[in-house]
Design a protein around this motif. Structure first.
Motif, short mmCIF file in Angstrom:
data_model
loop_
_atom_site.label_atom_id
_atom_site.label_comp_id
_atom_site.label_asym_id
_atom_site.label_seq_id
_atom_site.Cartn_x
_atom_site.Cartn_y
_atom_site.Cartn_z
N VAL A 23 55.66 80.85 -23.21
CA VAL A 23 55.97 81.59 -21.99
C VAL A 23 54.67 82.22 -21.49
O VAL A 23 54.02 82.97 -22.22
N VAL A 24 54.27 81.89 -20.27
CA VAL A 24 53.06 82.45 -19.69
C VAL A 24 53.46 83.60 -18.77
O VAL A 24 54.18 83.40 -17.79
N THR A 29 56.24 69.88 -21.15
CA THR A 29 56.96 69.90 -19.88
C THR A 29 56.96 71.33 -19.35
O THR A 29 57.38 72.25 -20.06
N VAL A 30 56.49 71.51 -18.12
CA VAL A 30 56.27 72.85 -17.56
C VAL A 30 57.20 73.11 -16.38
O VAL A 30 57.50 72.23 -15.59
N SER A 31 57.65 74.35 -16.28
CA SER A 31 58.38 74.82 -15.10
C SER A 31 57.82 76.20 -14.74
O SER A 31 57.18 76.85 -15.56
N TYR A 32 58.05 76.63 -13.52
CA TYR A 32 57.52 77.94 -13.12
C TYR A 32 58.54 78.72 -12.31
O TYR A 32 59.51 78.17 -11.77
N LYS A 62 57.76 73.52 -22.75
CA LYS A 62 58.30 73.09 -24.05
C LYS A 62 57.60 71.82 -24.48
O LYS A 62 57.10 71.04 -23.66
N GLN A 63 57.57 71.64 -25.78
CA GLN A 63 56.92 70.47 -26.35
C GLN A 63 57.83 69.26 -26.20
O GLN A 63 59.04 69.35 -26.42
#
Length: 313
Positions: free
Chosen positions: A165-166, A210-213, A230-231
Motif C-alpha cells: 500500500v503506497v 498488478t496496480v490500482s490507484y 498485489k503480486q
C-alpha cells in the motif's frame, strides 16, 4: 546477465530527475553489478562500467543495430543529466536540497559497440548493499516496460513491498518525481490519460505486480493519489532444486566477494560464538570464516548459519 538484482536507497527512488528510457536502462545495468557488494564495495569505487550493444539488445529485446545507435546517443546526453534529492540533517534540524550528476565521465566505442562510464560519488553511495531504507527488485521484471513513467511508478510501488500500500503522494510531488514540466499536462484529466493510466497499464501487463490507484481531493480538486498493488501468481510449477546440506558431497562454491560478504555478516552473529578465538577482532574473525567456507566439511557445518545470514545460492 548473471545477476539482475537492483538495490537502491529510497532516497534515490524518491529523487527527482529526467532520464530517457535508454539512459535509465544503462544506469540500472551498472547497478546490478554492485548489488552483491557491501564491505568490499569501496574497492569498486573508481570502476568503469561497460554496457555492450549486444547485451543491451538481448536484455531489453531490441534490435542490435538499434542498440548501437541508442547507446551512442545516450553517451552524448548522460554526462549532463542530474538528479535532485533532500539530505536531512538531525543536528541542527534542517534539510539540504542536493543536485548530483549520475556519472563522473563517459565514453563510447563505436567499433566495439559499448558505452563506458564511471558513476558519480552520490550515486555510488546509494546503490548496492545498504543497511536500511532501500528498495530492491529484479531488473528483468521491468525489461519489457517502454515507458520511463512506468518504470518510475514500478519502483515507487516496490518501495512499499512489505505493505503493498503506497500512502498518498501529492500530485505536485508525483509530477516532480516523474519529471513532468509545469506546462505539460496541466489538467489532471490529461495527466491521468497520458501519463498515469498508460504507465499502470504497462506495469499490469508486463511486470510481476498488478496496480490500482485511488485519487484524493481537497474540496473538488484532486490533490494526490494513493496506490495498492498485489503480486501476480506464478503459473509455472515450482520445482524444488534445493540440495540437502546433510549429504556427504554437499558444497557450494562461492566467489571471493560472496565469501567475504557473508563472512562479515556471520562474524557478528551469536551462533558463531563457539567458533571465535581469544580476543580476535570481528574483522580477523571474518577473514577466518571466509577461509572456513572454502573447506567442504566446514561449509556443511556452517551452512545453516550462512543461510540465516541471507545466502541464497
Amino acid at each position: 546477465m548473471k545477476n539482475d538484482l537492483v538495490i537502491k536507497s529510497n532516497t534515490l527512488v524518491e529523487a527527482c530527475f529526467n532520464l530517457s528510457l535508454t539512459e535509465y536502462r544503462i544506469l540500472h545495468v551498472a547497478f546490478t553489478e554492485l548489488a552483491e557488494y557491501e564491505s568490499d564495495k569501496g574497492l569498486f569505487h573508481t570502476r568503469e562500467f561497460r554496457v555492450y550493444a549486444k547485451d543491451y539488445s538481448k536484455l531489453f529485446n531490441t534490435d542490435e543495430s538499434d542498440a548501437y545507435k541508442v547507446l551512442r546517443d545516450a553517451s552524448e546526453r548522460l554526462f549532463n543529466r542530474y538528479f535532485t534529492y533532500d539530505r536531512v540533517y538531525q543536528k541542527p534540524d534542517f534539510i539540504e536540497c542536493v543536485k548530483s550528476r549520475w556519472v563522473q565521465k563517459i565514453s563510447y566505442a563505436d567499433t566495439q559497440g559499448y558505452i563506458k562510464f564511471q558513476l558519480a560519488d552520490d550515486v555510488f553511495s546509494m546503490i548496492g548493499q545498504l543497511k536500511d531504507c532501500f528498495t530492491r527488485y529484479r531488473l528483468s521484471k521491468t525489461a519489457q516496460l517502454t515507458s520511463v513513467y512506468a518504470i518510475r511508478l514500478y519502483e515507487m510501488m516496490i518501495q512499499w513491498q512489505s505493505t503493498k500500500v503506497v500512502p498518498v503522494i501529492e500530485l505536485n510531488t508525483l509530477r516532480e518525481r516523474l519529471a513532468i514540466e509545469e506546462h505539460e499536462y496541466p489538467r489532471v484529466y490529461d495527466f491521468k490519460n497520458r501519463v498515469l493510466d498508460p504507465a499502470i497499464k504497462q506495469i499490469n501487463k508486463y511486470t510481476d505486480i498488478t496496480v490500482s490507484y485511488e485519487q484524493h481531493k481537497q474540496g473538488r480538486i484532486i490533490s494526490g493519489f494513493s496506490f495498492k498493488f498485489k503480486q501476480k501468481k506464478d503459473d509455472k510449477p515450482k520445482i524444488n532444486t534445493k540440495r540437502d546440506p546433510n549429504t556427504p558431497d554437499f558444497f557450494i562454491k562461492m566467489t571471493d566477494a560472496q565469501r567475504h560478504l557473508f563472512a562479515n555478516k556471520m562474524s557478528e552473529m551469536p551462533e558463531m560464538g563457539k567458533y571465535s578465538q581469544g580476543t580476535e577482532s570481528y574483522q580477523q574473525f571474518a577473514i577466518r570464516i571466509a577461509d572456513m567456507l572454502l573447506e567442504p566439511e566446514k561449509f556443511r557445518e556452517l551452512y545453516p548459519i550462512l543461510e540465516k545470514s541471507g545466502f541464497n545460492p
